[in-house]
Design an enzyme around this catalytic site. Structure first.
Site, PDB file in Angstrom:
ATOM      1  N   GLY A 284     -25.071  25.335   0.947  1.00  0.00           N
ATOM      2  CA  GLY A 284     -23.995  24.669   0.227  1.00  0.00           C
ATOM      3  C   GLY A 284     -23.851  25.180  -1.191  1.00  0.00           C
TER       4      GLY A 284
ATOM      5  N   GLU B 104     -31.120  13.500  -0.554  1.00  0.00           N
ATOM      6  CA  GLU B 104     -31.843  14.564   0.151  1.00  0.00           C
ATOM      7  C   GLU B 104     -33.237  14.117   0.600  1.00  0.00           C
ATOM      8  OE1 GLU B 104     -33.448  17.415  -3.346  1.00  0.00           O
ATOM      9  OE2 GLU B 104     -31.440  16.588  -3.602  1.00  0.00           O
TER      10      GLU B 104
ATOM     11  N   GLN C 181     -22.297  18.723  -5.988  1.00  0.00           N
ATOM     12  CA  GLN C 181     -22.143  20.163  -6.153  1.00  0.00           C
ATOM     13  C   GLN C 181     -20.727  20.552  -6.547  1.00  0.00           C
ATOM     14  OE1 GLN C 181     -23.570  22.137  -2.621  1.00  0.00           O
ATOM     15  NE2 GLN C 181     -25.720  21.641  -3.032  1.00  0.00           N
TER      16      GLN C 181
END
Length: 432
Positions: free
Chosen positions: A97, A313, A171
């Site tokens: 990613g 995560e 992100q």
């Protein structure tokens, strides 16, 4: 969500006695890839020391090399020399990613057409907000909001204000901030939507930009402004990947033993540092010293009620550990992890449930209640964090077979051999 079938699933080794281990972990993927991007647009050569060597970081090095930088990856320390971005190129995002999201804003600075594609599953991961933001800043980007796509750079980007919805991934913000100083007007990123997940990763980006002499204003919630200017060349010493510490510290927790992770930083922007508090809530002790972080497991693991929004995560390993706890657990605030390498909430509910866990999937989390688990095949869906969850359950339950354990190479090369070696040497051995 598609299961990856392998001809011979990996038998996860058991921890039949309390472990007593000290481990040294590879470097952080998040820090390594940010350091590589900043080095590629800096005003001189930089060194990324103790860089993580994994599939994700190799893909990032390859992407920046394709654009025109030179990334020397032969040793433990990687030397990055910025080069003119003056060519057409193709970028392989794989399943990374950070490559899919961080490199397009850099490619916008190139003179040339840059084609992006990746593994089949990457075509399902969200990137549209970044592409739309680039279009609004005057960058030529092909139609669509998924891989594959093309960025055609004109050697400059106007920059300025952009409004995005970053509720699917932090992100999106980091991608624009990392390249923003090289835009003529800098970049003023404003978030409009549900809360941004994984905020520690944006804090990491801001901190690293400031280390490179870039002026960043993050005083207002949901707004980040990067001033235009040079990106100074800086060397980085990469910390251990604290999220990758999850299965190792879970091993101490589930076995009632002790694991020390060397070189745990006393101050860090890594989301994995939250493991200290999470494991303490589950009944473990966590001691941070000059030797590293030592976690010692309890006689009985406690269930927890946790909001993991900022540290999603960690959810797969935490969920696996909670499936082994003596009390009920509720994990919430993690709807965004449905857009990670796989729909992690659905995958965890399916795979833990398949081994006998009493688990309920919610829109934004999971509930788990005490149950007796049994062996079986644990699917990973080409997701390294799912593989970590599988080996954690396998350390406590006989007969767990983990599909495609090699997917852990995304952030931890040779993980399976390293993990098995630890359990072969425990309780008296030392590894690392």
């Amino acid at each position: 969500m598609q299961r990856v079938t392998t001809s011979s699933p990996w038998p996860a080794p058991r921890a039949r006695t309390p472990v007593d281990l000290t481990v040294t972990l590879p470097g952080s993927k998040s820090l390594t890839n940010r350091a590589l991007v900043l080095a590629a647009i800096a005003d001189g050569p930089s060194v990324v020391r103790r860089a993580l060597r994994s599939r994700d970081t190799s893909l990032m090095a390859g992407a920046l090399t394709a654009l025109g930088s030179h990334v020397e990856t032969g040793g433990e320390d990687w030397v990055v020399t910025p080069g003119p971005f003056d060519r057409d190129a193709a970028v392989d995002c794989g399943l990374a990613g950070t490559v899919m999201r961080f490199v397009p804003p850099v490619a916008a600075l190139a003179h040339g057409s840059i084609d992006f594609d990746g593994d089949a599953h990457m075509r399902n991961r969200p990137i549209g907000e970044v592409l739309a933001a680039l279009r609004s800043l005057g960058v030529a980007v092909s139609d669509g909001d998924r891989l594959p796509f093309r960025v055609t750079g004109a050697g400059r980007v106007r920059g300025g204000r952009v409004v995005i919805d970053a509720s699917a991934s932090s992100q999106f913000v980091s991608a624009l901030l990392l390249a923003g100083a090289r835009y003529e007007q800098g970049v003023d990123v404003r978030h409009d939507g549900k809360p941004v997940p994984s905020l520690p990763h944006i804090d990491m980006t801001v901190a690293m930009l400031r280390e490179h002499g870039v002026e960043v204003d993050d005083a207002d919630p949901h707004r980040w402004t990067v001033a235009p200017g040079p990106v100074a060349a800086r060397d980085h010493l990469i910390e251990p990947d604290l999220s990758n510490a999850g299965p190792f510290l879970a091993l101490a927790a589930l076995s009632g033993g002790s694991v020390t992770v060397r070189d745990w930083p006393r101050h860090t922007t890594q989301a994995g540092d939250a493991l200290r508090g999470i494991l303490t809530e589950m009944g473990c002790s966590a001691d941070l010293s000059d030797a590293g972080l030592t976690v010692t497991g309890p006689d009985r693991l406690q269930g927890v009620d946790l909001d993991l929004h900022d540290v999603g995560e960690l959810a797969p390993v935490v969920a696996a550990l909670c499936a082994l706890a003596d009390g009920p657990t509720h994990l919430r605030g993690i709807a965004h992890i449905r857009g990670h390498e796989t729909d992690r909430l659905a995958a965890l509910a399916t795979e833990l449930g398949g081994l006998g866990a009493d688990v309920t999937e919610h829109d934004d989390g999971l509930s788990l209640r005490p149950a007796t688990l049994h062996g079986g095949v644990f699917g990973t869906y080409a997701d390294h964090r799912m593989a970590h969850a599988g080996v954690v359950v396998g350390a406590a339950v006989d007969g767990v077979l983990v599909e495609d354990v090699a997917t852990t190479a995304k952030t931890f090369p040779d993980f399976a051999a390293f993990w098995a070696g630890l359990l072969e040497e425990s309780p008296a051995g030392r590894a690392g």
